[in-house]
Design a protein around this motif. Structure first.
Motif, mmCIF file in Angstrom:
data_model
loop_
_atom_site.group_PDB
_atom_site.id
_atom_site.type_symbol
_atom_site.label_atom_id
_atom_site.label_comp_id
_atom_site.label_asym_id
_atom_site.label_seq_id
_atom_site.Cartn_x
_atom_site.Cartn_y
_atom_site.Cartn_z
ATOM 1 N N ARG A 2 16.571 -9.407 38.252
ATOM 2 C CA ARG A 2 16.381 -9.306 36.789
ATOM 3 C C ARG A 2 14.961 -9.673 36.385
ATOM 4 N N THR A 21 21.853 -3.314 39.311
ATOM 5 C CA THR A 21 21.409 -2.944 37.965
ATOM 6 C C THR A 21 21.231 -4.196 37.126
ATOM 7 N N ALA A 22 20.435 -4.063 36.072
ATOM 8 C CA ALA A 22 20.294 -5.134 35.086
ATOM 9 C C ALA A 22 20.126 -4.474 33.726
ATOM 10 N N GLY A 23 20.314 -5.272 32.688
ATOM 11 C CA GLY A 23 20.166 -4.737 31.330
ATOM 12 C C GLY A 23 21.169 -3.635 31.063
ATOM 13 N N LYS A 71 21.011 -12.787 41.576
ATOM 14 C CA LYS A 71 20.490 -11.566 40.936
ATOM 15 C C LYS A 71 19.377 -11.824 39.927
HETATM 16 N N1 ASP Z 1 25.787 -6.163 33.696
HETATM 17 C C1 ASP Z 1 24.357 -5.884 33.706
HETATM 18 C C2 ASP Z 1 24.104 -4.606 34.484
HETATM 19 O O1 ASP Z 1 24.636 -4.492 35.563
HETATM 20 C C3 ASP Z 1 23.481 -6.781 34.407
HETATM 21 C C4 ASP Z 1 23.357 -8.209 34.530
HETATM 22 O O2 ASP Z 1 24.116 -8.787 35.330
HETATM 23 O O3 ASP Z 1 22.377 -8.754 33.983
HETATM 24 O O4 ASP Z 1 23.323 -3.776 34.061
#
Ligand code: ASP
Ligand code: TMP
Length: 230
Positions: A211, A29-31, A207
């Motif tokens: 992203r 996941t991101a954001g 990652k």
């Molecule tokens: N903690 C954020 C997520 O998993 C992501 C990131 O590492 O940018 O959505």
């Protein structure tokens, strides 16, 4: 086993009182969860990398929650009380640092910068200072100092280990827990939670590929695994 908690990339089960099983899933996941994907095999790759890096840190005298790696994608760990802070350490300026301050992208940081964020998707993991962390009763002043001290030691150990394998440790995030009255290292250390650049080409191996939609996410994670385990 009883499921205690399902996070964005890991699920945590209770094995017996005092011992947990952390299962690394294939979810990315991101954001703060706004962008999601599943990549078959990612969980096992990260579990393998993280197990090796925790071993390196334990060999270097750092106390951690890690007990053993159950292949392909589980860590057996001590049950700790997680401190809801993300402790970030940066050796090279990139990511949110260059968006917030006039650092040059790729600029080396001497000494490394340690920052802390409040671990909360709802509030988008905001950076905070010691006064806010203490006012929110997240931890004590002594615990903040201890977490910073351990984080810098983690940085020294991992930076050297990775550079010998052709990887620059650009920055990383760690989490801590309380165990038997002490602060110990918890969670994971993987391409999901670090920035790794190839030492020769400066190619992104973490990652950020997901992203920023750079492609070949799993291929680079596998290359990190090959170098870290090799
Ligand atoms: N903690 C954020 C997520 O998993 C992501 C990131 O590492 O940018 O959505
Ligand atoms: P940042 O440059 O976006 O602040 O990220 C700094 C480091 O922390 C980088 O290695 C990625 C890692 N990180 C996480 O592990 N989880 C997160 O939620 C975020 C935002 C960053």
């Amino acid at each position: 086993m009883k499921l205690l908690y399902k996070g964005k990339a890991k699920s945590v089960y209770e094995r017996d009182p005092g011992t947990l099983v952390m299962e690394f899933r294939d979810d990315l996941t991101a954001g703060d969860g706004a962008k999601r994907e599943t990549k078959a095999g990612k969980g096992a790759i990260n579990a393998g990398i993280s197990a090796r890096l925790f071993q390196v840190l334990q060999d270097g005298g750092i106390e951690t929650h890690f007990l053993r790696f159950e292949e392909p994608n589980r860590h057996v760990v001590k049950k700790v009380e997680i401190v809801p802070l993300e402790v970030i350490c940066r050796n090279i300026a990139t990511g949110s640092l260059v968006r917030r301050y006039p650092f040059k992208e790729g600029q080396e940081l001497h000494p490394p910068i340690v920052e802390m964020g409040y671990k909360s998707d709802e509030y988008h993991d905001p950076f905070l200072n010691d006064a806010i962390a203490m006012a929110l009763k997240l931890c004590t002043r002594e615990e903040l100092e201890r977490m910073r001290e351990i984080t810098l030691r983690v940085n020294d150990l991992l930076k050297g280990f990775l550079l010998e394998r052709g990887i620059i440790l650009v920055d990383f995030k760690v989490e801590f827990g309380r165990w038997d009255g002490r602060i110990i290292l918890a969670d994971e250390i993987s391409p999901d939670t670090c920035r790794f650049w190839d030492a020769e080409t400066r190619q992104v191996m973490d990652k950020d590929r997901f992203r920023k939609d750079m492609g070949e996410v799993l291929e680079y994670y596998r290359e990190v695994q090959r170098r870290v385990l090799g």
